[in-house]
Design an enzyme around this catalytic site. Structure first.
Site, mmCIF file in Angstrom:
data_model
loop_
_atom_site.group_PDB
_atom_site.id
_atom_site.type_symbol
_atom_site.label_atom_id
_atom_site.label_comp_id
_atom_site.label_asym_id
_atom_site.label_seq_id
_atom_site.Cartn_x
_atom_site.Cartn_y
_atom_site.Cartn_z
ATOM 1 N N ARG A 159 102.942 -0.641 80.053
ATOM 2 C CA ARG A 159 101.904 0.328 80.362
ATOM 3 C C ARG A 159 100.612 -0.377 80.801
ATOM 4 N NH1 ARG A 159 99.602 4.838 76.850
ATOM 5 N NH2 ARG A 159 99.597 3.288 75.212
ATOM 6 N N SER A 172 103.636 -7.558 72.245
ATOM 7 C CA SER A 172 104.297 -7.236 70.972
ATOM 8 C C SER A 172 105.450 -8.175 70.652
ATOM 9 C CB SER A 172 104.791 -5.796 71.011
ATOM 10 O OG SER A 172 103.748 -4.959 71.437
ATOM 11 N N ASP A 223 101.166 -5.106 69.359
ATOM 12 C CA ASP A 223 101.089 -3.645 69.290
ATOM 13 C C ASP A 223 100.637 -3.153 67.921
ATOM 14 O OD1 ASP A 223 103.427 -4.559 68.142
ATOM 15 O OD2 ASP A 223 104.714 -3.000 68.973
#
Length: 898
Positions: free
Chosen positions: A523, A584, A638
């Site tokens: 994203r 992450s 994350d």
């Protein structure tokens, strides 16, 4: 007068619709714990959770208590689909007066009959040493609390034995059997004749889920969704409910259709005001209703004028058989005349015709009322199963069904008028409810054996409180090892410093870019932080598997292409914006904007990245692309991003948790405890990387055979072992491994081989969420999922599938809670508090989408850390916003330092 009498027995269709609605209302009252006591339709649970599946085998005894007789049967099943059970039976006449005598005498008589039967039965397959399971057909209203425990509520059908009401009839029978020294006979199930009928009709490969008994008494039973049967504790699958609909109308709801003749029958009965519906439809009362109609019409001089009718004053003179004989003689008035004369009447030809009309009207009404009750049951089943149409087999038995030729036609036509969405097929019960009782006993034994085998398979996944306390203690031990400089290199929980030392305080302002890379989706966001709050725009880009497992240069070039594409679409190419990068994967962070990749997880395996500075890899890609529109100021994973995103809304948020494709946690640790970074003042967010907890073998005792198989087939065997017990990437595979073992043990799909089940990753974790929905409607969705996987599943298979999924997801939630308990307890001790209040920011599809995971997690955490008041705050917009906020907090700190 004759027409008025006939009209009184004819109930308009609109009134039948209203009656059906009232019956459904009363059924719902009967099923609800709060209103059960007031319901007239009692809806008694039978604890029969399955109909036969054809695999039942063995020798089974049946004791069936009939009107004036006791029937003993031996039924031998061969596991051949129950197509050809071998049956031997004997009928024993009950002594005069026994039905009104002492209860002990009745049960002693039954046991004596059983003893004689066994003595006379020379079947070679019966051995004294073998336990003979017995099903007891007891056709009276009972409160059943187990399959083998039922307290008599009330006698009916002419029985009134003393000392039985309120007692467990199974115990009374077992005691009487013991007196006969039949130690190898064990009563395993009690049921009424209606349930027996349903089970009898479930044989020969046709599942039957409803039964109607239209006999001296009247009743219906059906397979209801267990979660709706609140009076029983079982919530999974289905349970047969004995409606006891004979009492419908005892509250006066049927008063307008109760004729004067019904009133007389009721007044003269042994239980006036009770079982009003049954008294309109039961064959025990048909002759009496006709008799009272004839008495009234004679008094009005519409029948038997000028003849002696004193005989009609005698109760019981007009029997059900007379009524059947009269209506079944369509052609011959002569036959009707003979029947009436045999009673002691002198009828004219006109009298014969009129009596025949009255008999037909009484019988037609009885069939119509049965159809109305059946329509209520069928509509309720269709509605509670969330079906557009219900196709179902209905077992039917009884004198009214066998003796009245139009009964079946009326039952089907009227029920279809009242419940057009339902398509019942009537199955005649060919040999009474006795064979069905053997099936109940056989199914009970099959389910008990299956339960033992299922428990054995699932036992390793079921964790005790001591197990969870042990995991909590081990996690704390590994946390301490990870924080200590000397032991950090060998700790399985790495406790990596993030260099994030503050959470947002609300004064952050500006535009920030954020990247969120944590799985197959990537994203890119722009986050605008103003006084009014935060606004965001974002776009999702896919990372193809070839790039995930290709070269590092290709991966970071792809990421940069996505960033450029996004900035162009957002008209941001001319600005140099601070960028927070949510990455992450396990990293050793040596500064806020410098982090060395320790290992890839979640299916990534890009070459040339492990041991390198991830921020530098991104900056190198920017140089290659000659892109100057960004300045990487912070790298976070994350979990940290989630904590920061939630921290903007709740200042007490000092823990981040991810439970999605992978799992991880972070929290604010006191700097004095962080041995891997210089300085003692303040706090720093620690990225635990707890997915690797247990990689040193400390959790080996919790790893099951299924976990080991799943671990061995991953791209990183022996690594991220805690994650492989918890996260969404692996739960579906664990379930698949369990299902394969259950098929092998013939616990699922009748042991039929399922080639499709051998395919890896065929069972994604999202299926667990669908399967575990708590209401019964989900079972239909389970079957749809299984059909999608080319697995031919029965309803029972679906229930077992759900249990497997529940065991796997519950364990995942409990282990996650044990890890969190170690974190919150450490924070509480760090701060010297008796009680800690803290918020956990949480993200991840497993936590968000699974129907039970979050509740199980919260419940277990509260149990393991009672001195910590923990609030969970859902991060609705992922960790992208958090990365921007880390950049914003860093920007705020940099501006403050200028």
């Amino acid at each position: 007068q004759i027409q008025r009498a006939l009209r009184s027995f004819s109930i308009p269709l609109e009134r039948l619709h209203i009656m059906k609605g009232h019956m459904i209302e009363d059924m719902c009252k009967g099923l609800c714990r709060q209103t059960h006591a007031q319901a007239k339709v009692r809806m008694l649970p039978t604890y029969i959770a399955s109909i036969p599946n054809g695999t039942e085998k063995g020798n089974f005894l049946v004791v069936e208590l009939c009107q004036n007789q006791v029937r003993i049967l031996l039924v031998i099943l061969y596991g051949d689909g129950n197509m050809s059970p071998h049956m031997v039976y004997k009928i024993f006449d009950m002594p005069e007066g026994m039905r009104q005598g002492e209860g002990e005498a009745l049960f002693d008589f039954i046991a004596q009959c059983l003893s004689k039967f066994l003595a006379e039965t020379t079947t070679s397959e019966i051995k004294e040493t073998t336990t003979l399971p017995l099903g007891f057909v007891f056709p009276f209203s009972c409160l059943q609390t187990r399959l083998d425990k039922a307290e008599l509520l009330s006698w009916s059908k002419g029985f009134s034995c003393s000392g039985v009401i309120g007692k467990d009839v199974v115990q009374l029978l077992q005691s009487a059997i013991s007196k006969q020294e039949l130690r190898h006979v064990e009563v395993v199930a009690v049921m009424n004749d209606t349930v027996g009928t349903m089970m009898t009709c479930s044989m020969e490969g046709r599942p039957c889920e409803v039964a109607v008994v239209a006999d001296k008494g009247s009743n219906c039973c059906f397979m209801a969704e267990s979660y709706l049967v609140e009076t029983a504790d079982e919530t999974s699958g289905r349970m047969c409910v004995n409606t006891e609909w004979g009492c419908f109308g005892d509250d006066g709801i049927l008063n307008d259709v109760f004729t004067p003749y019904d009133e007389r029958v009721d007044e003269e009965s042994s239980n006036p005001g009770e079982k009003r519906f049954e008294k309109m439809v039961g064959t025990l009362y048909m002759g009496e209703i006709v008799r009272h109609a004839l008495v009234a019409l004679t008094a009005e001089k519409a029948l038997f004028t000028g003849t002696d009718v004193a005989v009609l004053k005698q109760k019981g003179v007009f029997k059900m058989q007379h009524v059947l004989d009269i209506i079944n003689n369509e052609d011959g008035i002569t036959e009707v005349k003979k029947i009436l004369e045999s009673v002691g009447l002198q009828p004219s030809e006109r009298d014969c015709g009129r009596v025949q009309q009255i008999c037909r009207a009484v019988m037609g009404r009885a069939a119509t009322l049965h159809a109305t009750g059946l329509a209520a049951i069928l509509s309720y089943m269709c509605q509670t199963r969330d079906l557009e149409t219900l196709t179902v087999n209905v077992g039917v038995e009884g004198e009214l069904y066998t003796g009245y030729p139009r009964f079946e036609e009326i039952l089907l036509s009227v029920s279809r008028l009242l419940a057009p969405e339902c398509m019942p097929t009537l199955l005649p019960s060919r040999d009474g409810s006795g064979r069905g009782a053997a099936m109940v006993a056989a199914v009970a034994l099959r389910l008990a054996a299956q339960r033992r085998d299922v428990d054995e398979v699932l036992a390793p996944l079921r964790l005790s409180r001591a197990d969870l306390e042990n995991v909590q203690a081990l996690m704390r031990q590994e946390m301490d090892r990870g924080l200590c400089k000397e032991t950090n290199p060998t700790a399985s929980v790495r406790m990596l410093p993030t260099y994030v030392t503050h959470t947002p305080d609300g004064t952050e302002r500006g535009d920030f870019l954020a990247l969120d890379l944590g799985g197959t989706n990537f994203r890119v966001l722009v986050v605008r932080v103003t006084e009014e709050g935060i606004t965001m725009a974002s776009e999702i880009y896919i990372i193809p598997a070839t790039i995930m497992q290709g070269t590092g240069e290709a991966l970071f070039d792809h990421i940069l292409d996505c960033i450029i594409d996004f900035q162009m679409k957002q008209n941001l190419v001319t600005q140099i914006l601070p960028l927070g990068f949510t990455f992450s994967f396990p990293c050793q962070q040596v500064g806020l904007d410098k982090a060395l990749l320790l290992t890839w997880t979640k299916g990534f395996n890009a070459s040339g990245c492990v041991g390198k500075d991830v921020v530098q890899l991104l900056r190198d890609a920017a140089k290659r692309k000659q892109h100057l529109g960004m300045q990487v100021v912070a790298l976070v994973n994350d979990t940290v991003g989630t904590m920061m995103a939630c921290g903007y809304d709740d200042p007490k948020c000092e823990i981040g948790l991810i439970v999605g494709t992978g799992t991880n946690a972070c929290y604010m640790e006191e700097m004095r405890n962080v041995g891997t970074v210089d300085g003692d003042q303040g706090r720093m967010c620690i990225n635990m990387e707890w997915g690797a907890f247990g990689d040193n073998g400390c959790l080996d005792h919790l790893f099951t055979h299924f976990d080991r198989v799943v671990d061995e087939t991953t791209i990183n065997p022996g690594k991220q072992r805690f994650e492989k017990l918890i996260s969404g990437m692996y739960l579906g595979e664990i379930v698949r491994q369990i299902l394969m073992v259950m098929v092998e043990k013939q616990l699922l799909f009748k042991g039929r081989p399922c080639p499709k089940l051998q395919t890896r990753n065929i069972f994604p974790t999202k299926f667990l969420s669908t399967i575990e929905l708590s209401n019964g409607l989900a079972l239909r969705q389970i079957r749809a999922i299984l059909n999608e996987l080319e697995l031919d599943a029965s309803f029972e298979d679906s229930v077992l599938m759900r249990e497997v999924c529940q065991a796997v997801s519950l364990r995942a939630a409990q282990l996650c809670a044990a890890g969190l308990a170690a974190v919150v307890e450490k924070m509480r001790e760090n701060r010297g508090l008796d009680q800690l209040s803290v918020t956990i920011g949480v993200d991840g599809t497993l936590y968000k989408l699974h129907p039970c995971f979050s509740d199980n997690l919260k419940k277990t955490l509260k149990d393991l850390a009672p001195n910590c008041n923990v609030t969970f705050l859902l991060s609705e917009d992922g960790s992208g916003k958090g990365a921007a906020l880390v950049a914003a907090v860093a920007d705020r700190a940099a501006n403050a330092a200028k």
